[in-house]
Scaffold this motif. Sequence first.
Motif, PDB file in Angstrom:
ATOM      1  N   ALA A 179       0.825  -1.209   0.000  1.00  0.00           N
ATOM      2  CA  ALA A 179       0.000   0.000   0.000  1.00  0.00           C
ATOM      3  C   ALA A 179       0.862   1.265   0.000  1.00  0.00           C
ATOM      4  CB  ALA A 179      -0.926  -0.009   1.213  1.00  0.00           C
ATOM      5  N   VAL A 180       1.919   1.272   0.784  1.00  0.00           N
ATOM      6  CA  VAL A 180       2.781   2.454   0.864  1.00  0.00           C
ATOM      7  C   VAL A 180       3.555   2.652  -0.439  1.00  0.00           C
ATOM      8  CG1 VAL A 180       4.799   3.462   2.020  1.00  0.00           C
ATOM      9  CG2 VAL A 180       2.983   2.398   3.370  1.00  0.00           C
ATOM     10  N   SER A 181       4.057   1.559  -1.007  1.00  0.00           N
ATOM     11  CA  SER A 181       4.866   1.661  -2.225  1.00  0.00           C
ATOM     12  C   SER A 181       4.031   2.019  -3.448  1.00  0.00           C
ATOM     13  CB  SER A 181       5.612   0.347  -2.477  1.00  0.00           C
ATOM     14  OG  SER A 181       4.695  -0.717  -2.708  1.00  0.00           O
ATOM     15  N   ASN A 182       2.723   1.760  -3.386  1.00  0.00           N
ATOM     16  CA  ASN A 182       1.833   2.094  -4.504  1.00  0.00           C
ATOM     17  C   ASN A 182       0.679   2.955  -3.986  1.00  0.00           C
ATOM     18  OD1 ASN A 182       1.042   2.031  -7.199  1.00  0.00           O
ATOM     19  ND2 ASN A 182      -0.147   0.168  -6.987  1.00  0.00           N
ATOM     20  N   SER A 183       1.049   4.005  -3.281  1.00  0.00           N
ATOM     21  CA  SER A 183       0.057   4.839  -2.589  1.00  0.00           C
ATOM     22  C   SER A 183      -0.865   5.587  -3.543  1.00  0.00           C
ATOM     23  CB  SER A 183       0.765   5.846  -1.676  1.00  0.00           C
ATOM     24  OG  SER A 183       1.645   6.670  -2.428  1.00  0.00           O
ATOM     25  N   ILE A 184      -0.512   5.632  -4.826  1.00  0.00           N
ATOM     26  CA  ILE A 184      -1.371   6.301  -5.801  1.00  0.00           C
ATOM     27  C   ILE A 184      -2.760   5.670  -5.822  1.00  0.00           C
ATOM     28  CG2 ILE A 184      -0.604   4.810  -7.691  1.00  0.00           C
ATOM     29  CD1 ILE A 184      -1.565   8.528  -7.942  1.00  0.00           C
ATOM     30  N   VAL A 185      -2.846   4.386  -5.458  1.00  0.00           N
ATOM     31  CA  VAL A 185      -4.138   3.701  -5.410  1.00  0.00           C
ATOM     32  C   VAL A 185      -5.087   4.429  -4.463  1.00  0.00           C
ATOM     33  CG1 VAL A 185      -5.291   1.551  -4.759  1.00  0.00           C
ATOM     34  CG2 VAL A 185      -3.148   1.468  -6.022  1.00  0.00           C
ATOM     35  N   LEU A 186      -4.548   4.904  -3.331  1.00  0.00           N
ATOM     36  CA  LEU A 186      -5.356   5.622  -2.351  1.00  0.00           C
ATOM     37  C   LEU A 186      -5.545   7.092  -2.732  1.00  0.00           C
ATOM     38  CD1 LEU A 186      -3.775   4.152   0.907  1.00  0.00           C
ATOM     39  CD2 LEU A 186      -5.909   3.465  -0.189  1.00  0.00           C
ATOM     40  N   LYS A 187      -4.510   7.684  -3.320  1.00  0.00           N
ATOM     41  CA  LYS A 187      -4.564   9.108  -3.633  1.00  0.00           C
ATOM     42  C   LYS A 187      -5.617   9.444  -4.683  1.00  0.00           C
ATOM     43  CE  LYS A 187       0.286  10.034  -2.445  1.00  0.00           C
ATOM     44  NZ  LYS A 187       1.623  10.403  -2.970  1.00  0.00           N
ATOM     45  N   ARG A 188      -5.866   8.511  -5.599  1.00  0.00           N
ATOM     46  CA  ARG A 188      -6.831   8.823  -6.653  1.00  0.00           C
ATOM     47  C   ARG A 188      -8.251   8.368  -6.311  1.00  0.00           C
ATOM     48  NH1 ARG A 188      -3.520   4.829 -10.158  1.00  0.00           N
ATOM     49  NH2 ARG A 188      -4.361   2.843  -9.477  1.00  0.00           N
ATOM     50  N   LEU A 189      -8.494   7.892  -5.093  1.00  0.00           N
ATOM     51  CA  LEU A 189      -9.815   7.431  -4.697  1.00  0.00           C
ATOM     52  C   LEU A 189     -10.920   8.472  -4.907  1.00  0.00           C
ATOM     53  CD1 LEU A 189      -9.553   5.232  -1.457  1.00  0.00           C
ATOM     54  CD2 LEU A 189     -10.807   4.707  -3.544  1.00  0.00           C
ATOM     55  N   PRO A 190     -10.659   9.758  -4.634  1.00  0.00           N
ATOM     56  CA  PRO A 190     -11.747  10.741  -4.851  1.00  0.00           C
ATOM     57  C   PRO A 190     -12.284  10.757  -6.277  1.00  0.00           C
ATOM     58  CG  PRO A 190      -9.983  11.700  -3.525  1.00  0.00           C
ATOM     59  CD  PRO A 190      -9.484  10.373  -4.007  1.00  0.00           C
ATOM     60  N   LEU A 191     -11.480  10.336  -7.236  1.00  0.00           N
ATOM     61  CA  LEU A 191     -11.936  10.337  -8.626  1.00  0.00           C
ATOM     62  C   LEU A 191     -13.139   9.429  -8.825  1.00  0.00           C
ATOM     63  CD1 LEU A 191     -11.354  11.348 -11.515  1.00  0.00           C
ATOM     64  CD2 LEU A 191      -9.886   9.341 -11.820  1.00  0.00           C
ATOM     65  N   ALA A 192     -13.305   8.438  -7.949  1.00  0.00           N
ATOM     66  CA  ALA A 192     -14.416   7.490  -8.090  1.00  0.00           C
ATOM     67  C   ALA A 192     -15.769   8.185  -8.029  1.00  0.00           C
ATOM     68  CB  ALA A 192     -14.322   6.410  -7.014  1.00  0.00           C
ATOM     69  N   ILE A 193     -15.862   9.333  -7.358  1.00  0.00           N
ATOM     70  CA  ILE A 193     -17.140  10.034  -7.228  1.00  0.00           C
ATOM     71  C   ILE A 193     -17.161  11.326  -8.046  1.00  0.00           C
ATOM     72  CG2 ILE A 193     -17.692   9.058  -4.976  1.00  0.00           C
ATOM     73  CD1 ILE A 193     -16.628  11.630  -3.697  1.00  0.00           C
ATOM     74  N   LEU A 194     -16.247  11.438  -9.016  1.00  0.00           N
ATOM     75  CA  LEU A 194     -16.190  12.613  -9.886  1.00  0.00           C
ATOM     76  C   LEU A 194     -16.288  12.171 -11.343  1.00  0.00           C
ATOM     77  CD1 LEU A 194     -13.244  14.510  -8.109  1.00  0.00           C
ATOM     78  CD2 LEU A 194     -15.699  15.011  -7.922  1.00  0.00           C
ATOM     79  N   PRO A 195     -17.451  11.653 -11.765  1.00  0.00           N
ATOM     80  CA  PRO A 195     -17.565  11.077 -13.113  1.00  0.00           C
ATOM     81  C   PRO A 195     -17.279  12.065 -14.234  1.00  0.00           C
ATOM     82  CG  PRO A 195     -19.723  11.326 -12.081  1.00  0.00           C
ATOM     83  CD  PRO A 195     -18.706  11.550 -11.013  1.00  0.00           C
ATOM     84  N   GLU A 196     -17.492  13.354 -13.996  1.00  0.00           N
ATOM     85  CA  GLU A 196     -17.234  14.321 -15.063  1.00  0.00           C
ATOM     86  C   GLU A 196     -15.746  14.427 -15.386  1.00  0.00           C
ATOM     87  OE1 GLU A 196     -16.979  16.450 -11.149  1.00  0.00           O
ATOM     88  OE2 GLU A 196     -18.361  15.010 -12.083  1.00  0.00           O
ATOM     89  N   GLU A 197     -14.890  13.908 -14.517  1.00  0.00           N
ATOM     90  CA  GLU A 197     -13.453  13.942 -14.748  1.00  0.00           C
ATOM     91  C   GLU A 197     -12.901  12.606 -15.247  1.00  0.00           C
ATOM     92  OE1 GLU A 197     -11.265  15.496 -11.448  1.00  0.00           O
ATOM     93  OE2 GLU A 197     -12.658  17.162 -11.116  1.00  0.00           O
ATOM     94  N   TRP A 198     -13.752  11.613 -15.409  1.00  0.00           N
ATOM     95  CA  TRP A 198     -13.285  10.312 -15.889  1.00  0.00           C
ATOM     96  C   TRP A 198     -12.792  10.445 -17.328  1.00  0.00           C
ATOM     97  CZ3 TRP A 198     -17.907   6.729 -14.126  1.00  0.00           C
ATOM     98  CH2 TRP A 198     -17.921   6.672 -12.731  1.00  0.00           C
ATOM     99  N   THR A 199     -11.690   9.800 -17.611  1.00  0.00           N
ATOM    100  CA  THR A 199     -11.112   9.864 -18.958  1.00  0.00           C
ATOM    101  C   THR A 199     -12.125   9.513 -20.050  1.00  0.00           C
ATOM    102  OG1 THR A 199      -8.875   9.416 -18.144  1.00  0.00           O
ATOM    103  CG2 THR A 199      -9.316   8.941 -20.465  1.00  0.00           C
ATOM    104  N   PRO A 200     -12.868   8.419 -19.951  1.00  0.00           N
ATOM    105  CA  PRO A 200     -13.829   8.100 -21.026  1.00  0.00           C
ATOM    106  C   PRO A 200     -14.913   9.160 -21.189  1.00  0.00           C
ATOM    107  CG  PRO A 200     -13.429   6.177 -19.642  1.00  0.00           C
ATOM    108  CD  PRO A 200     -12.831   7.347 -18.939  1.00  0.00           C
ATOM    109  N   VAL A 201     -15.328   9.779 -20.092  1.00  0.00           N
ATOM    110  CA  VAL A 201     -16.367  10.812 -20.171  1.00  0.00           C
ATOM    111  C   VAL A 201     -15.822  12.059 -20.852  1.00  0.00           C
ATOM    112  CG1 VAL A 201     -17.879  12.321 -18.815  1.00  0.00           C
ATOM    113  CG2 VAL A 201     -17.582   9.924 -18.138  1.00  0.00           C
ATOM    114  N   VAL A 202     -14.605  12.454 -20.474  1.00  0.00           N
ATOM    115  CA  VAL A 202     -13.966  13.615 -21.097  1.00  0.00           C
ATOM    116  C   VAL A 202     -13.777  13.374 -22.591  1.00  0.00           C
ATOM    117  CG1 VAL A 202     -11.852  15.003 -21.172  1.00  0.00           C
ATOM    118  CG2 VAL A 202     -12.828  14.337 -18.965  1.00  0.00           C
ATOM    119  N   ARG A 203     -13.307  12.176 -22.935  1.00  0.00           N
ATOM    120  CA  ARG A 203     -13.088  11.851 -24.342  1.00  0.00           C
ATOM    121  C   ARG A 203     -14.396  11.831 -25.130  1.00  0.00           C
ATOM    122  NH1 ARG A 203      -7.649  10.715 -26.178  1.00  0.00           N
ATOM    123  NH2 ARG A 203      -8.777   9.840 -27.946  1.00  0.00           N
TER     124      ARG A 203
END
Length: 513
Positions: free
Chosen positions: A373-397
Amino acid sequence: MSQRNVNLAVVVAAVGLAASILANSMSKPVGRDEQMYCTAGVLMSQGKMIYRDFSYAAQPPYHALLLATVYRVSGTSCYLLAGRLVSIVCDILVVVCILGIYRRVFDRFAVSGGLLGLAGAALYVFNPLVDYSNGYAWNHDVVILFVAAAFWLYISIDFTRRLQWARIAAVGALLTFASCMRITTALVEMLFLAILIGRPAGSFKERCRRMLPFLGAAAVVLIWPVRVVAHAPQAFFLNMIKIPMLYADWLAKIGMVHNKLDLTVACLITPGYSVLVGMAVYLGLAVLFLRPRLKITNGRNLLLASLLAVAFFIIAFVPPTMWRQYLAAPAPFMIIALAYPLLFLRELAETDKAARQFEIVCVLIGLCVLVAAVSNSIVLKRLPLAILPEEWTPVVRHRISEKLGQAVQQPKKVLTLAPLLALEGGCDIYDELSAGSIIYRIGDSLTPDERAATHTVGPQGLRAMVEASPASAAILGVEAPYMAFLEEPLKQIVPPDWKTTVLADGAIAYLRP
């Protein structure tokens, strides 16, 4: 800790892991391979036949059929989003499989099984190669799910009851579906069949009867792919054999082929993967040295789980070129295989109160999860994106594609190596470029007859293709800078009086006045 509290903790943690899987997928840029996978699904949903009407390199047809079904049933034009959601569901279900398999293995020790299964699921999600490979709209995720589900089904079979035949058939069907999505998975299917044949049986007749449901289900699943191949056998052969060999040679010439051993070592020594390998070695040695004191049960299941991990490592070396995502496949099966030595140590702790090996290994597993978890902390850092669908890559594209589609004149045919961008905007593409740059870059190495059979084109054939069916627009700047030279032949075809527009993602649209 009570069983109820453990169940609650597992559910809450599983929801968190599912959210991280969603955020991971929706944060990824569009991959080159996704252009081919999703476009194949779109073209099939329009009634075209894979191989016969367009190319589909190196892969059997079932994943394209899966995406086509999703697109047709949902009626969506958000093809990338739908394709990634399929992969997300598969990844979440792999987590469920890990939890379910641990619960099944630790039948009498539900609390231990729940907590260790949760630790295994965390090691899976935080594994850096799993995090890298999962979530794209490609066939990797669903193949892993089908194999994991097949293993879960297999270990639940009671070979003394009639119900075994239905479950054996289900295992055969799942593995054949997986093999018809990624051909190298056939090695895994043969492994399951060998283990099934090798189980003790009262007679040769009983052994044969046990094989029949597996083989019968496999035969049924193969009906549609065989029919597809029968319509275009030459195109199928070229897509599966010759084209992958040609683009492997092409990649080698431009210096983009990894040394397989170096890549494997580099991946395995990453913290999130090395703790998994280290734990496997530790538990293997513990079982070896404590064997006289251990009650070894389910030895065949342990063997199968271990061989699955080995098989996926072997499969990673089979293609002419190796990529990091290939080494993600063994990870879930290494985690599943760990369940059995952990069970042996748990049973030892029950019979020998002085034995501390199980307590020690539980602490070590907790440390492994922490390191991952510590070595791949990006997994936790990007968690807020899960509730921001307007920022999802497929939606933006998709928003970019819709704006593009409104600006393109009739007949809305777009020349590009990013066909998905045009299709999501309601435009048509050249079927010869349906695989993006994957086949285009080696198209000139095929003979004219082979290009005609596979419906492909190379840089030298672009002008004739466009003259035969004029484009309304072109989209360039979609390749990475080190591959930008691939788009030069397309740019030379674009008339100088076409209007240029820079899209929000940096690509350049050339629009016919």
